[in-house]
Design a protein around this motif. Sequence first.
Motif, PDB file in Angstrom:
ATOM      1  N   SER A 372       0.834  -1.199   0.000  1.00  0.00           N
ATOM      2  CA  SER A 372       0.000   0.000   0.000  1.00  0.00           C
ATOM      3  C   SER A 372       0.869   1.249   0.000  1.00  0.00           C
ATOM      4  O   SER A 372       1.368   1.661   1.049  1.00  0.00           O
ATOM      5  CB  SER A 372      -0.923  -0.016   1.238  1.00  0.00           C
ATOM      6  OG  SER A 372      -1.896   1.000   1.157  1.00  0.00           O
ATOM      7  N   PRO A 378      -5.498   0.558  -2.932  1.00  0.00           N
ATOM      8  CA  PRO A 378      -5.379   0.139  -1.526  1.00  0.00           C
ATOM      9  C   PRO A 378      -5.045  -1.339  -1.411  1.00  0.00           C
ATOM     10  O   PRO A 378      -5.062  -2.094  -2.392  1.00  0.00           O
ATOM     11  CB  PRO A 378      -6.774   0.427  -0.954  1.00  0.00           C
ATOM     12  CG  PRO A 378      -7.422   1.358  -1.903  1.00  0.00           C
ATOM     13  CD  PRO A 378      -6.848   1.048  -3.251  1.00  0.00           C
ATOM     14  N   PHE A 397     -11.832  -5.173  -1.665  1.00  0.00           N
ATOM     15  CA  PHE A 397     -11.813  -4.291  -0.498  1.00  0.00           C
ATOM     16  C   PHE A 397     -13.160  -4.427   0.225  1.00  0.00           C
ATOM     17  O   PHE A 397     -14.106  -3.699  -0.071  1.00  0.00           O
ATOM     18  CB  PHE A 397     -11.595  -2.838  -0.924  1.00  0.00           C
ATOM     19  CG  PHE A 397     -10.533  -2.670  -1.985  1.00  0.00           C
ATOM     20  CD1 PHE A 397      -9.234  -3.104  -1.765  1.00  0.00           C
ATOM     21  CD2 PHE A 397     -10.827  -2.086  -3.206  1.00  0.00           C
ATOM     22  CE1 PHE A 397      -8.256  -2.946  -2.735  1.00  0.00           C
ATOM     23  CE2 PHE A 397      -9.865  -1.923  -4.182  1.00  0.00           C
ATOM     24  CZ  PHE A 397      -8.566  -2.352  -3.947  1.00  0.00           C
ATOM     25  N   HIS A 399     -15.831  -4.053   3.070  1.00  0.00           N
ATOM     26  CA  HIS A 399     -15.988  -2.928   3.979  1.00  0.00           C
ATOM     27  C   HIS A 399     -16.781  -3.221   5.254  1.00  0.00           C
ATOM     28  O   HIS A 399     -17.145  -2.286   5.963  1.00  0.00           O
ATOM     29  CB  HIS A 399     -16.636  -1.753   3.231  1.00  0.00           C
ATOM     30  CG  HIS A 399     -15.667  -0.968   2.408  1.00  0.00           C
ATOM     31  ND1 HIS A 399     -15.124  -1.452   1.242  1.00  0.00           N
ATOM     32  CD2 HIS A 399     -15.128   0.262   2.587  1.00  0.00           C
ATOM     33  CE1 HIS A 399     -14.306  -0.547   0.726  1.00  0.00           C
ATOM     34  NE2 HIS A 399     -14.287   0.504   1.534  1.00  0.00           N
ATOM     35  N   ILE A 403     -11.194  -4.318   4.993  1.00  0.00           N
ATOM     36  CA  ILE A 403     -10.352  -3.218   4.510  1.00  0.00           C
ATOM     37  C   ILE A 403      -9.933  -2.333   5.676  1.00  0.00           C
ATOM     38  O   ILE A 403      -8.809  -1.831   5.725  1.00  0.00           O
ATOM     39  CB  ILE A 403     -11.079  -2.397   3.413  1.00  0.00           C
ATOM     40  CG1 ILE A 403     -10.149  -1.334   2.812  1.00  0.00           C
ATOM     41  CG2 ILE A 403     -12.336  -1.738   3.935  1.00  0.00           C
ATOM     42  CD1 ILE A 403      -9.027  -1.872   1.990  1.00  0.00           C
ATOM     43  N   GLN A 404     -10.823  -2.139   6.631  1.00  0.00           N
ATOM     44  CA  GLN A 404     -10.469  -1.324   7.797  1.00  0.00           C
ATOM     45  C   GLN A 404      -9.362  -1.999   8.611  1.00  0.00           C
ATOM     46  O   GLN A 404      -8.419  -1.336   9.056  1.00  0.00           O
ATOM     47  CB  GLN A 404     -11.704  -1.086   8.673  1.00  0.00           C
ATOM     48  CG  GLN A 404     -12.790  -0.255   8.009  1.00  0.00           C
ATOM     49  CD  GLN A 404     -13.791  -1.093   7.221  1.00  0.00           C
ATOM     50  OE1 GLN A 404     -13.577  -2.283   6.981  1.00  0.00           O
ATOM     51  NE2 GLN A 404     -14.891  -0.477   6.810  1.00  0.00           N
ATOM     52  N   TYR A 407      -5.772  -1.478   7.701  1.00  0.00           N
ATOM     53  CA  TYR A 407      -5.135  -0.202   8.039  1.00  0.00           C
ATOM     54  C   TYR A 407      -5.172   0.129   9.530  1.00  0.00           C
ATOM     55  O   TYR A 407      -4.725   1.204   9.922  1.00  0.00           O
ATOM     56  CB  TYR A 407      -5.777   0.920   7.226  1.00  0.00           C
ATOM     57  CG  TYR A 407      -5.456   0.823   5.755  1.00  0.00           C
ATOM     58  CD1 TYR A 407      -4.185   1.123   5.285  1.00  0.00           C
ATOM     59  CD2 TYR A 407      -6.411   0.375   4.836  1.00  0.00           C
ATOM     60  CE1 TYR A 407      -3.871   1.000   3.936  1.00  0.00           C
ATOM     61  CE2 TYR A 407      -6.107   0.259   3.492  1.00  0.00           C
ATOM     62  CZ  TYR A 407      -4.830   0.565   3.045  1.00  0.00           C
ATOM     63  OH  TYR A 407      -4.518   0.444   1.717  1.00  0.00           O
ATOM     64  N   PHE A 419      -1.776   4.706   4.230  1.00  0.00           N
ATOM     65  CA  PHE A 419      -3.222   4.903   4.116  1.00  0.00           C
ATOM     66  C   PHE A 419      -3.580   5.786   2.928  1.00  0.00           C
ATOM     67  O   PHE A 419      -4.739   5.825   2.498  1.00  0.00           O
ATOM     68  CB  PHE A 419      -3.779   5.516   5.406  1.00  0.00           C
ATOM     69  CG  PHE A 419      -5.281   5.659   5.415  1.00  0.00           C
ATOM     70  CD1 PHE A 419      -6.109   4.557   5.280  1.00  0.00           C
ATOM     71  CD2 PHE A 419      -5.871   6.908   5.540  1.00  0.00           C
ATOM     72  CE1 PHE A 419      -7.497   4.689   5.265  1.00  0.00           C
ATOM     73  CE2 PHE A 419      -7.252   7.059   5.535  1.00  0.00           C
ATOM     74  CZ  PHE A 419      -8.066   5.946   5.407  1.00  0.00           C
ATOM     75  N   TYR A 422      -5.922   4.540   0.102  1.00  0.00           N
ATOM     76  CA  TYR A 422      -7.358   4.496   0.349  1.00  0.00           C
ATOM     77  C   TYR A 422      -7.975   5.871   0.194  1.00  0.00           C
ATOM     78  O   TYR A 422      -9.099   6.002  -0.315  1.00  0.00           O
ATOM     79  CB  TYR A 422      -7.704   3.912   1.721  1.00  0.00           C
ATOM     80  CG  TYR A 422      -9.193   3.630   1.792  1.00  0.00           C
ATOM     81  CD1 TYR A 422      -9.697   2.426   1.338  1.00  0.00           C
ATOM     82  CD2 TYR A 422     -10.089   4.613   2.202  1.00  0.00           C
ATOM     83  CE1 TYR A 422     -11.061   2.185   1.315  1.00  0.00           C
ATOM     84  CE2 TYR A 422     -11.455   4.389   2.185  1.00  0.00           C
ATOM     85  CZ  TYR A 422     -11.940   3.176   1.736  1.00  0.00           C
ATOM     86  OH  TYR A 422     -13.291   2.958   1.686  1.00  0.00           O
ATOM     87  N   PHE A 425      -8.419   6.337  -3.410  1.00  0.00           N
ATOM     88  CA  PHE A 425      -9.503   5.472  -3.863  1.00  0.00           C
ATOM     89  C   PHE A 425     -10.855   6.083  -3.508  1.00  0.00           C
ATOM     90  O   PHE A 425     -11.776   6.125  -4.326  1.00  0.00           O
ATOM     91  CB  PHE A 425      -9.330   4.098  -3.217  1.00  0.00           C
ATOM     92  CG  PHE A 425     -10.277   3.039  -3.700  1.00  0.00           C
ATOM     93  CD1 PHE A 425     -10.235   2.593  -5.004  1.00  0.00           C
ATOM     94  CD2 PHE A 425     -11.196   2.453  -2.833  1.00  0.00           C
ATOM     95  CE1 PHE A 425     -11.101   1.597  -5.460  1.00  0.00           C
ATOM     96  CE2 PHE A 425     -12.052   1.467  -3.265  1.00  0.00           C
ATOM     97  CZ  PHE A 425     -12.011   1.035  -4.579  1.00  0.00           C
ATOM     98  N   PHE A 426     -10.971   6.583  -2.289  1.00  0.00           N
ATOM     99  CA  PHE A 426     -12.204   7.232  -1.850  1.00  0.00           C
ATOM    100  C   PHE A 426     -12.553   8.432  -2.723  1.00  0.00           C
ATOM    101  O   PHE A 426     -13.709   8.614  -3.119  1.00  0.00           O
ATOM    102  CB  PHE A 426     -12.071   7.662  -0.389  1.00  0.00           C
ATOM    103  CG  PHE A 426     -13.175   8.574   0.077  1.00  0.00           C
ATOM    104  CD1 PHE A 426     -14.425   8.073   0.372  1.00  0.00           C
ATOM    105  CD2 PHE A 426     -12.964   9.942   0.206  1.00  0.00           C
ATOM    106  CE1 PHE A 426     -15.458   8.901   0.798  1.00  0.00           C
ATOM    107  CE2 PHE A 426     -13.980  10.786   0.622  1.00  0.00           C
ATOM    108  CZ  PHE A 426     -15.229  10.268   0.920  1.00  0.00           C
ATOM    109  N   THR A 484     -15.953   2.775   7.908  1.00  0.00           N
ATOM    110  CA  THR A 484     -14.971   3.295   6.961  1.00  0.00           C
ATOM    111  C   THR A 484     -14.501   4.688   7.353  1.00  0.00           C
ATOM    112  O   THR A 484     -13.297   4.979   7.360  1.00  0.00           O
ATOM    113  CB  THR A 484     -15.576   3.313   5.546  1.00  0.00           C
ATOM    114  OG1 THR A 484     -15.978   1.987   5.191  1.00  0.00           O
ATOM    115  CG2 THR A 484     -14.571   3.834   4.523  1.00  0.00           C
TER     116      THR A 484
END
Length: 813
Positions: A372, A378, A397, A399, A403-404, A407, A419, A422, A425-426, A484
């Motif tokens: 990452s 991610p 990923f 959720h 995925i959480q 990280y 991080f 991500y 990605f968000f 998330t």
Amino acid sequence: MKIDGFYNNKKSNSITLFILTLCFMLCCKLSYSQSSLNSNSELSERIYTIWDNEPAPNRGGDFSITKARGYPYDEDWELHSYPIGNGYMGANIFGRTDVERIQLTEKTLANEGLYGIGGLTSFAEINLDFNHENPTNYSRSININEALAYVNYSHEGVTYTREYFMSYPDNVMAIKLSANKKRKISFTLKPEIPYLRDSSQKNTRTGVMKVENDLITISGFIEHFSVNYEGQIKVINTGGALTATQNGDKSEITVTNADSVVLLVTAGTNYELSEDLFLEEVHNKKLDKNSYPHEKVSDLMQAATEKGYEKLKQLHLEDYQSLFSRVKLQFNTAIPTKPTKLLLTEYQADASHHYLEELMFHYGRYLLISTSRAGTLPCGLQGVWSQYEVTPFTGGFWHNINIQMNYWGALNSNLAETFTPYIEFFDAYRPKANRLATTYLKEHHPDALAKDSLDNGWTIGTGTTPYKIVGPGGHSGPGTGALTTKMFWDYYEFTRDTTFLKETGFPAILGMSQFLSKTLVPVNDSLLLVKPSASPEQKHNGDNYITAGTTFDQELVWENHNDLLKAYKILDIQDDFKNTVEDELTKLDPIIIGKSGQIKEFREEEYYGEIGQKNHRHISHLCALYPGTLINESTPEWMEASVLTLDLRGNNTTGWAMAHRMNARARTKEGEKAHTVYSKFIKERTLPNLWTTHPPFQIDGNFGTMAGVAEMLLQSHEGYINVLPALPKAWDNGAYSGLVARGNFEISVVWKNGKATAIEILSRSGGLCKLKYKGISNKNVTSFDGQAVIFNKEKADLLSFETKKGERYYLKI
């Protein structure tokens, strides 16, 4: 390969610990440089190595075996190969001397996969035919401190060495082959394109190979998302002869009698992370089929070739070590000189030697750096590694925790940069997530729809891949979105990056609260419940249990609303919605204790286990304990109920679920129970190559337990920094440096016989530091130049003092 011991016997244990403490305190008097990472870096320098004295077996994949609906299963790849990666690509090294197998993954290469939402698939197989049978003095290894992999052995009087690394700065895999005698390097390079399928088959994939001089190019097309892919392998020989052969669709390069050889590997696709990618509904229009990665891949290869192997290696080491070297953590235990798989076998029989527990923490940091990095996707369920045609659970990923969990340890183990993917990605999927929120509300809460669709906020469900996101529903409630955004708030808390908070964190948390607010249904004047609601993956009588106001959803609405109010205050923002959030926060009733003394998972549950599986893998109703903060030492009844709930749930579960339990036990300050589940995890869910298994292999277990180790040694979620809050007897003596607490404080501690002897705080952002440790208010705080620091005695075990950005503070206990 270097394997060095540090502690040798009980006498040297105490002597070494005394030296550690002395060095720590002496370092307090050293001049401080703003650029230094740890003033106490002289504590020791351990070399962490994963190694074996045998090559990995290689029986290949078996299509008759599926794991978590993924196929073909390859036990040797999963259990014995050694992973390297740079975020873009990953490779698994077998270290064989007959035909070396290097399996290559590129994170954006996807086929239809499971569920039609896309799934990671293997990029290529790189085979090196050495024909060296019956080697002697064999070893293969990964030096975790440097992210370098090695193969060493002797054959017919010649000592051979291979060195492998995956460079993030140059996005290239580099391999150097050498020998202790000239003209002894001979082999044939034989790449393969896996899983070619014609248009009549599922997961259609085409591919061709061509060779020209010293370069083999593989390229092809995966139909489902219109993915064009290309990889290049360049062979650079010093001495000897090189012969290129094209035999039909097979390309080979043979090297004969060289002094040394360097192989460079680059790969890429036409994938572009963008808003349009997620907004496009037609799967084969998500990517431009007329866009090819050839120029990008060729440019990477040319740049790497021009730099040469030694420069590439230098840049790789500088980049990787700038991250990995920030943290040191060691327990009072020797480094055994045994193959890692044997250490695991012995630990499974007798867990009294704790080196493997230390090694797993550092290995987790290695894997996170490898999977990452900024500009890459991610970290998914399998990191950046997959030999599969169809990867279990897509390798995506997920959720509702996974995925959480990937990280959870990024921030407290001083790897906040990991991080960034991500966040990127968000930013790309956010517009689609806005639409999903409107779609969800139209179905379930049409009366709550806002005139402006952006005021509906955003949402995200469980199944997510680089190509598609989905909304909540089925087995997991809307709380997945707030689980998330907890990552976003924690990122701010640990970094104190107000620019991030203003531009990304606050809008994300605000949008989630806007959506969640509209999922709340009034029951009476004092109660609001999320409806429909589900506790992730819990079933009752064989079906997903859908209800109203599960603890999972209620607690995560509370967490998100509470974090939003804190962000409002920091950014000094006032608006009408703030008032709405303040009102709703009082009506959530998120935590309820049942008749068994348990934290209820469902409001209609009275005694534990009436609804759902008693020993379910998820402990979603305890997300307010970890990763949330609602359940803490200021809510002792809830803490007591959490302890009971964990006892009732048990530890006989999957890999990542053990990791969640470990972190929860750390938060309840039960060091022995946290250590027990960690030990059980290593015994039952850790593979010979130290990957961890759900089963099958899922990397979230590695990362979840990495976070758990840090959480046992340092906590900061209760408004103060808590030193050694869940220290087990197994780690009675030790030291760490570089772990991070909220407020952006970097913490270092030495302890003996379970008691801290020295504490150092580096204030990276300035501000008030609150520190908790038994009897700490009777100690002295000094600055880096030995001057006394004025502090407030909040309680006997709690003190606070103002700090300046960039300065260090010390306590001798």
